[in-house]
Design an enzyme around this catalytic site. Sequence first.
Site, short mmCIF file in Angstrom:
data_model
loop_
_atom_site.label_atom_id
_atom_site.label_comp_id
_atom_site.label_asym_id
_atom_site.label_seq_id
_atom_site.Cartn_x
_atom_site.Cartn_y
_atom_site.Cartn_z
CG ASP A 59 -1.89 -5.67 -2.74
OD1 ASP A 59 -3.26 -5.52 -2.73
OD2 ASP A 59 -1.01 -5.11 -2.08
CG HIS A 88 -3.49 -0.68 -2.99
ND1 HIS A 88 -2.26 -1.21 -3.21
CD2 HIS A 88 -3.78 -0.83 -1.43
CE1 HIS A 88 -1.86 -1.68 -2.10
NE2 HIS A 88 -2.70 -1.62 -1.26
CG HIS A 129 -5.74 -1.59 1.21
ND1 HIS A 129 -4.51 -1.26 1.34
CD2 HIS A 129 -6.53 -0.88 1.84
CE1 HIS A 129 -4.44 -0.35 2.24
NE2 HIS A 129 -5.64 0.14 2.44
CE LYS A 167 -9.64 -9.62 7.51
NZ LYS A 167 -8.29 -10.41 7.51
NE ARG A 185 2.56 -9.33 4.81
CZ ARG A 185 1.04 -9.34 4.51
NH1 ARG A 185 0.31 -10.33 5.25
NH2 ARG A 185 0.47 -8.53 3.86
CB CYS A 217 -0.94 0.05 1.18
SG CYS A 217 -1.35 -1.39 1.98
CD GLN A 229 -0.25 -8.75 0.02
OE1 GLN A 229 0.37 -7.58 -0.20
NE2 GLN A 229 -1.24 -8.98 1.07
#
Length: 637
Positions: free
Chosen positions: A384, A386, A511, A465, A364, A335, A382
């Site tokens: 991902d 946004h 997200h 979420k 992570r 992000c 990911q």
Amino acid sequence: MEMIKITLPDGSVREYPKGVSIYDITKDISEGLARVALGAVVNGKTRGMQEEVKEDSDFRVVKFEDKEGKEIFWHTSAHIMALAVQNLFPGVKFAIGPAIDNGFYYDFDTEHRFSPEDLEKIEKEMKKIAKENHVLERFVMPRNEALDYFKERGEVYKVDLIENFPEDEEISFYKLGDFTDLCAGPHLYDTKKVKAIKLLSIAGAYWRGDENNKMLQRIYGTTYEKKKDLEEYLNRLEEAKKRDHRKLGRELDLFTLQEEGPGFPFFHPKGMIIRNILENFWREEHVKRGYDEIKTPIILNESLWHQSGHWDHYKENMYFTKIDGEDYAIKPMNCPGSILIYKSKMYSYRDLPLRWGELGLVHRHELSGALHGLMRVRSFTQDDAHLYILPSQIKKELMDIIDLADYMYSIFGFKYHIELSTRPEDSMGTEEQWEIATNGLREALEEKGIEYIINEGDGAFYGPKIDFQLEDAIGRTWQCGTIQLDFQMPERFDITYVDKDNEKKRPVMIHRTIFGSMERFMGILIEHYAGKFPVWLAPVQVSILPISDKFNDYAHELKDKLKDKGIRVELDGRAEKIGYKIREAQLQRIPYMLIVGEKEVADNLVSVRKRDHGDLGQIKIEEFISTIMEEIENKAK
Ligand SMILES: [Zn+2]
Ligand SMILES: [Zn+2]
């Protein structure tokens, strides 16, 4: 008498005397409900039947089908196992016995080494106890009395647990037959619902997970209300072992994990084929739906992570490094990078929504004991995205994302259910922002007519979420996609757009991921398909098997023809018996085998064997090519 208000999920409110038990509330709602209820979620906390309610509360009854119900059921089963062990092996010391994902365990300290035969004996004793139908009694003691109680009995682990409680804490106990345990609950009212019992395995486990402490013996088990459900679970367990993605990953040469990189997977050529196909599929679908793609750096200045809030809420899971004497962090999320791109330009309301996808590699930290093949790793990509949107666009964008996820999952034959997670304790933002965001997600789901489960307090620290829980071919569920609504990051990073009235305003940020992690999704796919990938995903789609090397020339021509069409083809030209070659291709789960001999060469044919369908007979080469091309094009299952 002081009364309290109990609000049920349908919004209706009932009044009871303060201190009423959960059992009594449930019984008052309906006798039938009390018979199947295992406990309740009271103001977001799972509680057992014998616990009392002392304040106005939201109240939801849970049954075995609910995950909170299973937790109560399995934790109570751990107590039953502890009582059984106490009966059979006097002198055993007891550590902890929690519910876990598919059952429960209890850690025991004893000189005796538990054997598989012991498990059978304990199981039998548990069945006896469950039948005797003990009621679980709850009582409390002040901390000091509780300490004396366990010291007298030599229960060193319980003493250790209590010593870590605050001085003035009242300690709760549960008594099941002759076994009294220090425990906060939640529990079943009695043991009679525990009808199907299976102890599964024994493992070593350090007290408090610390290798400097004593190694205890952990017994794992599971229980069900119905025998049939237990049998189904045991079959699934057996099937899961056969499908283990770590085993198949090695056999099919897809990926490895190596000592030099614990939790950092290596993708082999065949694994990369699958991965690239998945990524291409992802890109195509996103372009169709108005997404652009970005790529942001893996290492970014530490100050960015202070600004994003990750430092306060997430730093334990992050890796850090130094460059030119300055502190940097390896990104655990994409992000902030995406936001820096947004900030590099001025946007007007006409530019929104912006939808920026990123296949972003994040790191992570996970404890080494938690690592598991591709399912739990320390570095992953990911899928991902946004979205920067106007507040008025929230519902439409959420609904479009749900459609996208629905379509992509359907390609793999996954069914799914959705869970909505609300504000956690450790979080940023005002009550109002959380309410708008949570309602936005709720409205989108309701407008689409999708049922969902609520996970109280399970949201991200910056927003609520919804999660997609995929069901695989053997009925296991995996959390993959997630959609998070966020008012916090736009504020923290002070991002704006210019509205119609020429005022600078804050965009809302979404997200979201669909696969979740590319690595984990591949692990799930390997197990879902048991290594038998559909043709469009299979690393090798066709294996050509000449009956003898006399036919190798024809086989090579055939190979080139297929290759020209972009079909992934292998030729096994070794001087081996055809039966042996077929077996090998089958072990590699190759979708199509083309067998080539005298007759095929003479008539320009191929003999087709299809995985799981056997011999399909002889057909013209062109016909085979058009069939397989169509299958690939349609992503046939
Ligand atoms: Zn307990
Ligand atoms: Zn994000």
